[in-house]
Write a protein that holds these residues in place. Sequence first.
Motif, PDB file in Angstrom:
ATOM      1  N   LEU B  98      61.589 -29.449   3.862  1.00  0.00           N
ATOM      2  CA  LEU B  98      60.833 -30.621   4.326  1.00  0.00           C
ATOM      3  C   LEU B  98      60.613 -31.615   3.186  1.00  0.00           C
ATOM      4  N   ALA B  99      60.362 -31.081   1.990  1.00  0.00           N
ATOM      5  CA  ALA B  99      60.183 -31.960   0.831  1.00  0.00           C
ATOM      6  C   ALA B  99      61.485 -32.711   0.562  1.00  0.00           C
ATOM      7  N   LEU B 100      62.613 -31.977   0.615  1.00  0.00           N
ATOM      8  CA  LEU B 100      63.919 -32.615   0.408  1.00  0.00           C
ATOM      9  C   LEU B 100      64.140 -33.712   1.442  1.00  0.00           C
ATOM     10  N   ASN B 101      63.713 -33.435   2.659  1.00  0.00           N
ATOM     11  CA  ASN B 101      63.885 -34.409   3.731  1.00  0.00           C
ATOM     12  C   ASN B 101      63.071 -35.677   3.470  1.00  0.00           C
ATOM     13  N   ASN B 102      61.921 -35.514   2.806  1.00  0.00           N
ATOM     14  CA  ASN B 102      61.053 -36.667   2.598  1.00  0.00           C
ATOM     15  C   ASN B 102      61.468 -37.548   1.429  1.00  0.00           C
ATOM     16  N   ILE B 103      62.271 -36.993   0.519  1.00  0.00           N
ATOM     17  CA  ILE B 103      62.620 -37.770  -0.671  1.00  0.00           C
ATOM     18  C   ILE B 103      63.282 -39.110  -0.332  1.00  0.00           C
ATOM     19  N   PRO B 104      64.285 -39.136   0.552  1.00  0.00           N
ATOM     20  CA  PRO B 104      64.889 -40.437   0.869  1.00  0.00           C
ATOM     21  C   PRO B 104      63.889 -41.428   1.461  1.00  0.00           C
ATOM     22  N   LEU B 105      62.839 -40.918   2.117  1.00  0.00           N
ATOM     23  CA  LEU B 105      61.826 -41.815   2.688  1.00  0.00           C
ATOM     24  C   LEU B 105      61.021 -42.499   1.596  1.00  0.00           C
ATOM     25  N   LEU B 106      60.713 -41.721   0.548  1.00  0.00           N
ATOM     26  CA  LEU B 106      59.827 -42.232  -0.492  1.00  0.00           C
ATOM     27  C   LEU B 106      60.601 -42.999  -1.563  1.00  0.00           C
ATOM     28  N   ASN B 107      61.851 -42.594  -1.749  1.00  0.00           N
ATOM     29  CA  ASN B 107      62.679 -43.207  -2.776  1.00  0.00           C
ATOM     30  C   ASN B 107      62.844 -44.708  -2.535  1.00  0.00           C
ATOM     31  N   ASP B 109      64.675 -48.077  -2.054  1.00  0.00           N
ATOM     32  CA  ASP B 109      66.005 -48.355  -1.502  1.00  0.00           C
ATOM     33  C   ASP B 109      67.012 -48.647  -2.590  1.00  0.00           C
ATOM     34  N   ILE B 110      66.544 -49.357  -3.601  1.00  0.00           N
ATOM     35  CA  ILE B 110      67.476 -49.770  -4.640  1.00  0.00           C
ATOM     36  C   ILE B 110      68.019 -48.560  -5.391  1.00  0.00           C
ATOM     37  N   VAL B 111      67.160 -47.536  -5.557  1.00  0.00           N
ATOM     38  CA  VAL B 111      67.608 -46.319  -6.232  1.00  0.00           C
ATOM     39  C   VAL B 111      68.590 -45.572  -5.330  1.00  0.00           C
ATOM     40  N   THR B 112      68.225 -45.458  -4.054  1.00  0.00           N
ATOM     41  CA  THR B 112      69.118 -44.793  -3.107  1.00  0.00           C
ATOM     42  C   THR B 112      70.478 -45.483  -3.098  1.00  0.00           C
ATOM     43  N   GLY B 113      70.454 -46.791  -2.971  1.00  0.00           N
ATOM     44  CA  GLY B 113      71.706 -47.548  -2.874  1.00  0.00           C
ATOM     45  C   GLY B 113      72.543 -47.413  -4.121  1.00  0.00           C
ATOM     46  N   LEU B 114      71.902 -47.602  -5.254  1.00  0.00           N
ATOM     47  CA  LEU B 114      72.606 -47.545  -6.528  1.00  0.00           C
ATOM     48  C   LEU B 114      73.213 -46.168  -6.754  1.00  0.00           C
ATOM     49  N   SER B 115      72.401 -45.118  -6.500  1.00  0.00           N
ATOM     50  CA  SER B 115      72.913 -43.774  -6.788  1.00  0.00           C
ATOM     51  C   SER B 115      74.023 -43.391  -5.822  1.00  0.00           C
ATOM     52  N   HIS B 136      74.042 -44.809   5.340  1.00  0.00           N
ATOM     53  CA  HIS B 136      73.025 -45.014   6.374  1.00  0.00           C
ATOM     54  C   HIS B 136      72.598 -43.694   7.007  1.00  0.00           C
ATOM     55  N   ILE B 137      73.576 -42.785   7.191  1.00  0.00           N
ATOM     56  CA  ILE B 137      73.216 -41.480   7.762  1.00  0.00           C
ATOM     57  C   ILE B 137      72.184 -40.799   6.875  1.00  0.00           C
ATOM     58  N   THR B 138      72.395 -40.851   5.559  1.00  0.00           N
ATOM     59  CA  THR B 138      71.451 -40.149   4.680  1.00  0.00           C
ATOM     60  C   THR B 138      70.042 -40.705   4.807  1.00  0.00           C
ATOM     61  N   PHE B 139      69.896 -42.020   4.899  1.00  0.00           N
ATOM     62  CA  PHE B 139      68.508 -42.472   4.969  1.00  0.00           C
ATOM     63  C   PHE B 139      67.941 -42.511   6.388  1.00  0.00           C
ATOM     64  N   CYS B 140      68.792 -42.331   7.377  1.00  0.00           N
ATOM     65  CA  CYS B 140      68.287 -42.288   8.758  1.00  0.00           C
ATOM     66  C   CYS B 140      67.783 -40.898   9.168  1.00  0.00           C
ATOM     67  N   ILE B 141      68.382 -39.852   8.604  1.00  0.00           N
ATOM     68  CA  ILE B 141      68.023 -38.490   9.021  1.00  0.00           C
ATOM     69  C   ILE B 141      66.508 -38.240   8.953  1.00  0.00           C
ATOM     70  N   PRO B 142      65.847 -38.609   7.853  1.00  0.00           N
ATOM     71  CA  PRO B 142      64.404 -38.334   7.794  1.00  0.00           C
ATOM     72  C   PRO B 142      63.618 -38.961   8.949  1.00  0.00           C
ATOM     73  N   TYR B 143      64.036 -40.136   9.405  1.00  0.00           N
ATOM     74  CA  TYR B 143      63.314 -40.778  10.512  1.00  0.00           C
ATOM     75  C   TYR B 143      63.496 -39.978  11.805  1.00  0.00           C
ATOM     76  N   VAL B 144      64.703 -39.475  12.006  1.00  0.00           N
ATOM     77  CA  VAL B 144      64.942 -38.639  13.185  1.00  0.00           C
ATOM     78  C   VAL B 144      64.062 -37.385  13.110  1.00  0.00           C
ATOM     79  N   VAL B 145      64.050 -36.769  11.938  1.00  0.00           N
ATOM     80  CA  VAL B 145      63.251 -35.552  11.768  1.00  0.00           C
ATOM     81  C   VAL B 145      61.777 -35.847  12.062  1.00  0.00           C
ATOM     82  N   LEU B 146      61.307 -36.995  11.567  1.00  0.00           N
ATOM     83  CA  LEU B 146      59.906 -37.354  11.801  1.00  0.00           C
ATOM     84  C   LEU B 146      59.574 -37.426  13.281  1.00  0.00           C
TER      85      LEU B 146
END
Lengths: 357, 267
Positions: B98-107, B109-115, B136-146
Amino acid sequence: MSSTLVELEHISKSYGSKLIIDDLSLTIHENEFVTLLGPSGCGKTTTLRIIGGFEMPDSGRVLFEGRDITNTPPNHRNLNTVFQKYALFPNMTIAENIAFGLRISKKSKQYIDDKIKYALKLVNMEDFADRSVDSISGGQQQRVAIARAIVNEPKLLLLDEPLGALDLKLRQEMQYELIRLKNELGITFIYVTHDQEEALTMSDTVVVMNQGYIQQMGTPESIYNEPENAFVAAFIGDSNIIPGFMVQDKLVDILGVRFDCVDSGFGTNTPVDVVIRPEDVILGKPGEGRMDGRVTHIIFKGVHYEMEVMAGGFEWLVQSTVGHPVGEEVSISVDPFNIQIMNKPASEDEEAIKLDE
Amino acid sequence: MKKHSVLKKVYMAVIILFLYAPILTLMVLSFNEGRTMGKWTGFSLHWYEDMFADEDIMDALKNTVIIALVSAVVSTVIGTLFCLALPRLNSKMRSVFLALNNIPLLNADIVTGLSLMLMFVAFGITLSMGTVILAHITFCIPYVVLSVRPKVRQLGMTHYEAALDLGATPWVAFFKVVLPELRSGIFSGFLMAFTMSVDDFIVTHFTRGAGINTLSTMIYGQVRIGIRPTVYALSTIVFVVVFILLIASNVISGKSATVKARRKAES
Ligand SMILES: Nc1ncnc2c1ncn2[C@@H]1O[C@H](COP(=O)(O)OP(=O)(O)O)[C@@H](O)[C@H]1O
Ligand SMILES: [Mg+2]
């Protein structure tokens, strides 16, 4: 008795490091009404789930009609379950819920329709076929859950505290309904409850469990009248459990007074626990019984009075249709047949169980 | 008392005005006849006509929809499966995931995009529409889980087990009993994912290949060379669509809850 239906052979089960079921063996016969009775958390549901196939035992085998079904998934077992929370499917009507199992086994539409009618009639819910699950009461949901299970004509029905959520009056009604259903259908019932009265009322055989062990198994009468240890005695009904010792066969010392009894085979001068049911304590005028005491408490219970009598340093629980006011001097006597002698718990573990109570 | 309630209303009005005034300005200007930003010269729909005739815009629109659809579908499937698997884990593993799932939510965007971009390049994956979709799939998954997880928790295992008990295979039990109960959660998760994908600029900007534009990257590009009111028209449409989707998603999850509550009340 008739032939064997289910055998549990040396079943053990732990969750993490916690041992829930400890080397449990149990044989259930065809057409028997067996009740697993024990305090909450003693492993009743786990045992039932192992029989139903929802839980794998860590060791041991489950046999059904002599066949090993330990690794058979639930959908291939010839039994059905009435779950503790009914688990009706909310996206289906009552009729669709009942038809679920029959549709899976590809019965004809005519057969299914007949069965739905029959099952609804059996549980007195004829008019509810097209209602939604959420629109009926808890008691009705419970009856639908039973109907949904029995239309599949299982050999064995597992029921996990099915009456737990109902109020007292409805519960008593449903107890009679269940007994009637069982006799009508000739299905074997394994019933789980923590309510000793329910267990004694309904069952052919009661299995008293505690901490994953079977404490005692037998007819309701034998469980009630001849509890084998202090846990069973304390759990089933109210009772006086008094430490004493066997002077010799058929003579027991209770609180320094000798009582005649009918048990033998405990040796001489052996410490024992003595069980005396409150309704078996006879109160009389001082000096007329085995020991004298004084009434310390009395409440009226409807059919009888319940009193506490201080005698020989022990607070005796007494039930009688005749009340004695608080402070009155009385004597206590007990018919030898009503004195039940039990071995002292063998281990500290069992002692702890007793203290838990 | 009276005075207070008037104050309250004024306060609300001011807040709403500040929140929506910019968008209202944009919407109004999209119907402006002339091209100057500040002056109203009459009502017209011709920027909308221009917009539909503009090939760049239509291309970007097509990309946006494809990316949003594919990533929403894939992330909905993955996110739902994730939610179904969670109860089977022990509690330690569950909190790790669950913590792993939340990281993309908190990260950021610029860090996510760049990395993500760095990773694609490092592994020799050419940036393209595919990489945008993966991102987009990577940052959308957490919203689905929520939005799916509460439904899974509410449902528990008993319905599934009851279906097995009645002879259903795990497959049938899932599709006949479990899935219908999760439907509203899954659908609102899908809409959330879709919206987040349409909405994204930064991650898309870093992970898109040459010549691939979504609406947001295209608008950003146009801003630099001089903004045209067609973009206002486009933004208005994007806003309205996103707005409708969000409302729909709320109504759907809200509705199933009220239906349940009403049925309870009736019984
Ligand atoms: N899935 C599980 N994971 C961990 N512990 C469990 C699980 N299921 C039951 N237990 C524990 O096992 C014990 C026995 O549970 P259960 O069989 O449900 O008891 P009962 O039905 O007699 O009340 C309880 O202490 C309970 O907390
Ligand atoms: Mg239980």
